[in-house]
Design a protein around this motif. Sequence first.
Motif, PDB file in Angstrom:
ATOM      1  N   UNK A  24      -4.211   1.511   9.506  1.00  0.00           N
ATOM      2  CA  UNK A  24      -3.783   2.562  10.421  1.00  0.00           C
ATOM      3  C   UNK A  24      -3.034   3.689   9.732  1.00  0.00           C
ATOM      4  N   UNK A  25      -2.576   3.421   8.520  1.00  0.00           N
ATOM      5  CA  UNK A  25      -1.804   4.448   7.817  1.00  0.00           C
ATOM      6  C   UNK A  25      -1.858   4.221   6.314  1.00  0.00           C
ATOM      7  N   UNK A  26      -1.490   5.242   5.601  1.00  0.00           N
ATOM      8  CA  UNK A  26      -1.391   5.125   4.140  1.00  0.00           C
ATOM      9  C   UNK A  26      -0.315   4.106   3.775  1.00  0.00           C
ATOM     10  N   UNK A  27       0.761   4.104   4.529  1.00  0.00           N
ATOM     11  CA  UNK A  27       1.854   3.156   4.279  1.00  0.00           C
ATOM     12  C   UNK A  27       1.354   1.710   4.396  1.00  0.00           C
ATOM     13  N   UNK A  28       0.528   1.444   5.397  1.00  0.00           N
ATOM     14  CA  UNK A  28      -0.014   0.094   5.571  1.00  0.00           C
ATOM     15  C   UNK A  28      -0.898  -0.303   4.381  1.00  0.00           C
TER      16      UNK A  28
END
Length: 76
Positions: A24-28
Amino acid sequence: MWLPPCDFFLFDRVKKPLRGTRFNSRKEVMEKSKTALMTIPTIEFQKCFESWIKRWHKCVAVDGEYFEGDNITFDE
């Protein structure tokens, strides 16, 4: 023959556990990649670098020419 450890060791071990996953995100992506990286046992890194040194020697033995397999002899 590849020399960079990331090519012959690291990328595959980090990518396999993430394959087929939607993020869902770059962080994930970064968190899951770090988790996959941290699960690699220390002894595997040691073996990787021992193999890397052998690859260097093989590359020098054939003057940087392309080769495959373990049929290269060299002095350690």
